[in-house]
Each structure stands twice: as structure tokens, then as C-alpha cells.
Scaffold this motif. Structure first.
Motif, PDB file in Angstrom:
ATOM      1  N   TYR A 123     -14.291   1.997   2.880  1.00 28.92           N
ATOM      2  CA  TYR A 123     -13.354   1.823   1.774  1.00 28.92           C
ATOM      3  C   TYR A 123     -13.118   3.185   1.102  1.00 28.92           C
ATOM      4  CZ  TYR A 123     -13.911  -3.306   1.900  1.00 28.92           C
ATOM      5  OH  TYR A 123     -13.914  -4.627   2.256  1.00 28.92           O
ATOM      6  N   ARG A 124     -11.862   3.449   0.752  1.00 28.87           N
ATOM      7  CA  ARG A 124     -11.497   4.725   0.170  1.00 28.87           C
ATOM      8  C   ARG A 124     -10.654   4.517  -1.084  1.00 28.87           C
ATOM      9  NH1 ARG A 124      -9.883   7.933   5.786  1.00 28.87           N
ATOM     10  NH2 ARG A 124     -11.783   7.324   6.935  1.00 28.87           N
ATOM     11  N   PRO A 125     -10.572   5.524  -1.960  1.00 27.37           N
ATOM     12  CA  PRO A 125      -9.727   5.383  -3.150  1.00 27.37           C
ATOM     13  C   PRO A 125      -8.300   4.991  -2.757  1.00 27.37           C
ATOM     14  CG  PRO A 125     -11.113   7.312  -3.351  1.00 27.37           C
ATOM     15  CD  PRO A 125     -11.320   6.806  -1.949  1.00 27.37           C
ATOM     16  N   SER A 126      -7.794   3.971  -3.410  1.00 28.49           N
ATOM     17  CA  SER A 126      -6.502   3.393  -3.018  1.00 28.49           C
ATOM     18  C   SER A 126      -5.711   2.993  -4.245  1.00 28.49           C
ATOM     19  CB  SER A 126      -6.719   2.158  -2.135  1.00 28.49           C
ATOM     20  OG  SER A 126      -7.515   2.462  -1.015  1.00 28.49           O
ATOM     21  N   THR A 127      -4.495   2.621  -3.996  1.00 30.31           N
ATOM     22  CA  THR A 127      -3.669   2.027  -5.035  1.00 30.31           C
ATOM     23  C   THR A 127      -3.402   0.571  -4.663  1.00 30.31           C
ATOM     24  OG1 THR A 127      -1.641   2.245  -6.324  1.00 30.31           O
ATOM     25  CG2 THR A 127      -1.462   2.666  -3.969  1.00 30.31           C
ATOM     26  N   GLY A 128      -2.685  -0.123  -5.514  1.00 28.50           N
ATOM     27  CA  GLY A 128      -2.382  -1.520  -5.234  1.00 28.50           C
ATOM     28  C   GLY A 128      -1.492  -2.093  -6.324  1.00 28.50           C
ATOM     29  N   THR A 129      -1.086  -3.324  -6.124  1.00 29.71           N
ATOM     30  CA  THR A 129      -0.267  -4.048  -7.088  1.00 29.71           C
ATOM     31  C   THR A 129      -1.041  -5.248  -7.589  1.00 29.71           C
ATOM     32  OG1 THR A 129       1.778  -3.360  -5.977  1.00 29.71           O
ATOM     33  CG2 THR A 129       1.912  -5.257  -7.453  1.00 29.71           C
ATOM     34  N   VAL A 130      -1.194  -5.353  -8.889  1.00 28.60           N
ATOM     35  CA  VAL A 130      -1.916  -6.476  -9.497  1.00 28.60           C
ATOM     36  C   VAL A 130      -0.916  -7.590  -9.764  1.00 28.60           C
ATOM     37  CG1 VAL A 130      -3.516  -7.170 -11.311  1.00 28.60           C
ATOM     38  CG2 VAL A 130      -3.437  -4.779 -10.582  1.00 28.60           C
ATOM     39  N   VAL A 131      -1.191  -8.769  -9.208  1.00 26.78           N
ATOM     40  CA  VAL A 131      -0.262  -9.894  -9.280  1.00 26.78           C
ATOM     41  C   VAL A 131      -0.913 -11.035 -10.055  1.00 26.78           C
ATOM     42  CG1 VAL A 131       1.084 -11.579  -7.948  1.00 26.78           C
ATOM     43  CG2 VAL A 131       0.734  -9.248  -7.054  1.00 26.78           C
ATOM     44  N   HIS A 132      -0.181 -11.584 -11.013  1.00 25.17           N
ATOM     45  CA  HIS A 132      -0.592 -12.803 -11.719  1.00 25.17           C
ATOM     46  C   HIS A 132       0.254 -13.927 -11.120  1.00 25.17           C
ATOM     47  CE1 HIS A 132      -1.260 -15.866 -14.594  1.00 25.17           C
ATOM     48  NE2 HIS A 132      -1.356 -15.149 -15.708  1.00 25.17           N
ATOM     49  N   ASP A 133      -0.342 -14.748 -10.243  1.00 24.59           N
ATOM     50  CA  ASP A 133       0.447 -15.778  -9.562  1.00 24.59           C
ATOM     51  C   ASP A 133       0.362 -17.144 -10.236  1.00 24.59           C
ATOM     52  OD1 ASP A 133      -2.031 -16.790  -8.876  1.00 24.59           O
ATOM     53  OD2 ASP A 133      -1.810 -16.452  -6.718  1.00 24.59           O
ATOM     54  N   GLY A 134      -0.230 -17.187 -11.434  1.00 22.50           N
ATOM     55  CA  GLY A 134      -0.364 -18.449 -12.146  1.00 22.50           C
ATOM     56  C   GLY A 134      -1.641 -19.192 -11.831  1.00 22.50           C
ATOM     57  N   THR A 136      -4.495 -17.183 -10.187  1.00 20.12           N
ATOM     58  CA  THR A 136      -5.543 -16.173 -10.176  1.00 20.12           C
ATOM     59  C   THR A 136      -4.909 -14.800 -10.357  1.00 20.12           C
ATOM     60  OG1 THR A 136      -7.499 -15.359  -8.984  1.00 20.12           O
ATOM     61  CG2 THR A 136      -5.520 -15.750  -7.677  1.00 20.12           C
ATOM     62  N   ILE A 137      -5.754 -13.792 -10.434  1.00 25.14           N
ATOM     63  CA  ILE A 137      -5.310 -12.403 -10.369  1.00 25.14           C
ATOM     64  C   ILE A 137      -5.606 -11.915  -8.955  1.00 25.14           C
ATOM     65  CG2 ILE A 137      -5.721 -10.057 -11.190  1.00 25.14           C
ATOM     66  CD1 ILE A 137      -4.202 -11.854 -13.160  1.00 25.14           C
ATOM     67  N   ARG A 138      -4.568 -11.448  -8.286  1.00 21.23           N
ATOM     68  CA  ARG A 138      -4.705 -10.943  -6.914  1.00 21.23           C
ATOM     69  C   ARG A 138      -4.235  -9.495  -6.870  1.00 21.23           C
ATOM     70  NH1 ARG A 138      -1.366 -13.940  -4.931  1.00 21.23           N
ATOM     71  NH2 ARG A 138       0.372 -12.560  -4.442  1.00 21.23           N
ATOM     72  N   VAL A 139      -4.955  -8.660  -6.147  1.00 23.60           N
ATOM     73  CA  VAL A 139      -4.564  -7.265  -5.986  1.00 23.60           C
ATOM     74  C   VAL A 139      -4.181  -7.043  -4.530  1.00 23.60           C
ATOM     75  CG1 VAL A 139      -5.254  -4.847  -6.184  1.00 23.60           C
ATOM     76  CG2 VAL A 139      -6.105  -6.524  -7.851  1.00 23.60           C
ATOM     77  N   GLU A 140      -2.925  -6.685  -4.307  1.00 17.75           N
ATOM     78  CA  GLU A 140      -2.444  -6.359  -2.968  1.00 17.75           C
ATOM     79  C   GLU A 140      -2.673  -4.874  -2.753  1.00 17.75           C
ATOM     80  OE1 GLU A 140       1.569  -7.720  -3.153  1.00 17.75           O
ATOM     81  OE2 GLU A 140       0.999  -9.847  -3.059  1.00 17.75           O
ATOM     82  N   VAL A 141      -3.527  -4.566  -1.806  1.00 17.50           N
ATOM     83  CA  VAL A 141      -4.050  -3.207  -1.642  1.00 17.50           C
ATOM     84  C   VAL A 141      -3.175  -2.412  -0.679  1.00 17.50           C
ATOM     85  CG1 VAL A 141      -6.047  -1.833  -0.982  1.00 17.50           C
ATOM     86  CG2 VAL A 141      -6.366  -4.060  -2.087  1.00 17.50           C
ATOM     87  N   GLN A 142      -2.873  -1.166  -1.066  1.00 13.46           N
ATOM     88  CA  GLN A 142      -2.225  -0.218  -0.156  1.00 13.46           C
ATOM     89  C   GLN A 142      -3.230   0.889   0.153  1.00 13.46           C
ATOM     90  OE1 GLN A 142      -0.041  -0.989  -3.178  1.00 13.46           O
ATOM     91  NE2 GLN A 142       0.466  -2.726  -1.865  1.00 13.46           N
ATOM     92  N   GLY A 143      -3.451   1.131   1.429  1.00 11.20           N
ATOM     93  CA  GLY A 143      -4.417   2.150   1.834  1.00 11.20           C
ATOM     94  C   GLY A 143      -5.198   1.683   3.040  1.00 11.20           C
TER      95      GLY A 143
END
Length: 297
Positions: A123-134, A136-143
Motif C-alpha cells: 500500500y502506498r500514499p494515494s488519493t481517493g473520493t469519499v462517497v456518502h451513499d446514504g 455508509t461512507i465509501r472511499v474509492e481509491v486511486q493508486g
């Protein structure tokens, strides 16, 4: 003197009923015409037929005869809760009929003891998008965050949070859980479950909470290299391993699960923040149905 005897034909003619004369059809009254008009107009416009204008065959009103609306969306409680998932959509049937469903109650004494195939986290330092889907909180990871296990390379796609944790170990529950969802080149899924208990503040959780969206359907992009998944993992990475399913509809089976034994901590404030958004977003444990759970030591 007796009356003269009549011929048989004359007697038959005398006994026959008078011929039926056809009558013109009765004219509908003004009231009947009005009712017919109101009924026809309501049907044409898709409106409820007035009670006084209904015919016996009409039965329920037009409103009542409308097809049922769509089923409720799946949820963790209420009409769309886990007990109803299998009935909500045909593609959700495995949620009720599947034989390898997750989560499960893991009993260490019943698990298959064996040597530990170390999980190869890269695992390495990455970015992502935090999603509130109603739900849970889900993070879609880029990297490029990879996991090596069972001779395959699995790429981390996302992670999400459950409160409380869905996994139960030796009759013990946990405050929260994180599911790290990976897929390999063949499209297979492997999920690593990290258990969380109240304790010291968790710097990784704090970074994710900083970007929690404000409302359901909202999403927020993290800065570059903002998260490092390796900082979430416990020092002791021994685990339980079994085949299960997704814990949300459509409950697809064939998922490789690895539940890390050692919990990590999060602060009471961090737990409280998530619990305010999602008081309970965990699927109940499912039947083991004779599956083998490997205790990778």
C-alpha cells in the motif's frame, strides 16, 4: 244439452299464449346517461371512477387498480432491511438462498489451524473520493495499492465502514469495521476486514473523516497522497480466511475473505461522529453451512 265438441286444432290454438311483441329498448334516464359519461371520462383521463358511476365489474377505483410501485430500496432496517433483501429484486435472490453468505460468526476453536501465508500488502500514499451513499461512507481509491495472496495479485478498489463491525469472533462484537475491497485480473474479489475498538485516536480515520460529505449522494475528492492504507493495518497481521459473499445486495458469492485478528483503535469522538450518521449499518451474521474457516497462524 252439452256444448259442441271442438276440434283438437281449435283447442290448441285457444290454449297457445299470445305472441310476444318486441318492445323498443327503454330509454336511459338522464341520470344514467350522466353516470355513463362520468365513468367514460374518468377512464379516459386515468382518474378514479366516481362511486355512483361504477359498474359492478369496476371493483376497486382506478387509483387502487394501478400497478404496485417499485419495491423499497435495500436498507439496514425497515421494509427494505436485510430480512427483505432477497425479495426486493430478482438479482438479490442469493441474499436469501445463498449457502456461502457473509458475514459469519468465527469460532477459533472450530477453525482449521495451520501455518500463516503472510498477506503481501503493498500500500502506498494515494488519493481517493469519499462517497456518502446514504448507507455508509465509501472511499474509492486511486493508486496502485496491491495485495499478494493465494498466488494472485489483487488491486485495492475501495474501502467502506460498518457500525458496528459485521464480523463476530468467539461471540465478541466490535465497535466498527473497515472492508478493504480488492479485485484481481480475473475479476475475482478479495476483502480484508479490519476491526476497530474504542481507544486511542486513529490518524488514518481522522484523515478520512476530514472529507466526509455533507449529505447522501454527495462526494468529496481528497488531496494527492492524502491517505496511506498501510497506516490502518495492525502490526499483527494474522487472520481468519474463508469463502463468503458481499455483505450488501446482490450478495454475490465466491468472495475470498481475510479477517485480521488484531483490532486497531479509534477515539470515542471518531466513533461518535460516524454513529451519528449511521446508527446501525451492519448485516447480521449468516449461517456457516459447513464452510471451513482457516485460522492462519
Amino acid at each position: 244439452m252439452p256444448p259442441p265438441r271442438q276440434a283438437p286444432a281449435a283447442r290448441a290454438a285457444e290454449a297457445a299464449p299470445p305472441p310476444v311483441v318486441a318492445r323498443p329498448p327503454a330509454r336511459a334516464s338522464d341520470e344514467q346517461v350522466q353516470r355513463q359519461y362520468e365513468r367514460a371520462r374518468a377512464i379516459a383521463l386515468g382518474l378514479p371512477i366516481p362511486v355512483h358511476a361504477r359498474l359492478p365489474r369496476d371493483g376497486a377505483s382506478a387509483e387502487e387498480r394501478k400497478p404496485a410501485g417499485p419495491p423499497p430500496p435495500w436498507a439496514y432496517s425497515g421494509p427494505g432491511g436485510p430480512q427483505a433483501w432477497a425479495r426486493l429484486r430478482p438479482e438479490y435472490q442469493l441474499c436469501g438462498s445463498g449457502q456461502r453468505q457473509s458475514p459469519i460468526h468465527i469460532e477459533a476453536s472450530a477453525a482449521l489451524q495451520g501455518p500463516n501465508e503472510a498477506l503481501g500488502f503493498d500500500y502506498r500514499p494515494s488519493t481517493g473520493t469519499v462517497v456518502h451513499d446514504g448507507r455508509t461512507i465509501r472511499v474509492e481509491v486511486q493508486g496502485e495499492n496491491l495485495l499478494q495472496v493465494r498466488g494472485s495479485s489483487w488491486r485495492l478498489e475501495s474501502f467502506d465502514f460498518q457500525h458496528p463491525a459485521e464480523e463476530v469472533v468467539d461471540h465478541k462484537g466490535f465497535a466498527m469495521g473497515v472492508h478493504l475491497v480488492h479485485r484481481n485480473a480475473q475479476g475475482q474479489t478479495a476483502i480484508v476486514a479490519v476491526l476497530l475498538q474504542p481507544g486511542a485516536e486513529n490518524p488514518f480515520i481522522e484523515r478520512v473523516w476530514t472529507y466526509i460529505p455533507l449529505d447522501a449522494g454527495d462526494m468529496v475528492r481528497m488531496p494527492l497522497a492524502w491517505i496511506d492504507l498501510s497506516t490502518l493495518l495492525p502490526a499483527d497481521q494474522r487472520y481468519y480466511q474463508f469463502f463468503g459473499s458481499l455483505t450488501q445486495p446482490p450478495c454475490t458469492e465466491g468472495v475470498l475473505w481475510m479477517v485480521l485478528k488484531q483490532p486497531v483503535t479509534l477515539s470515542a469522538a471518531q466513533l461518535r461522529l460516524f454513529a451519528q450518521l449511521f446508527p446501525a449499518n451492519a448485516r447480521p451474521v449468516q449461517a456457516l453451512n459447513g464452510r471451513i474457516v482457516r485460522d492462519a497462524q
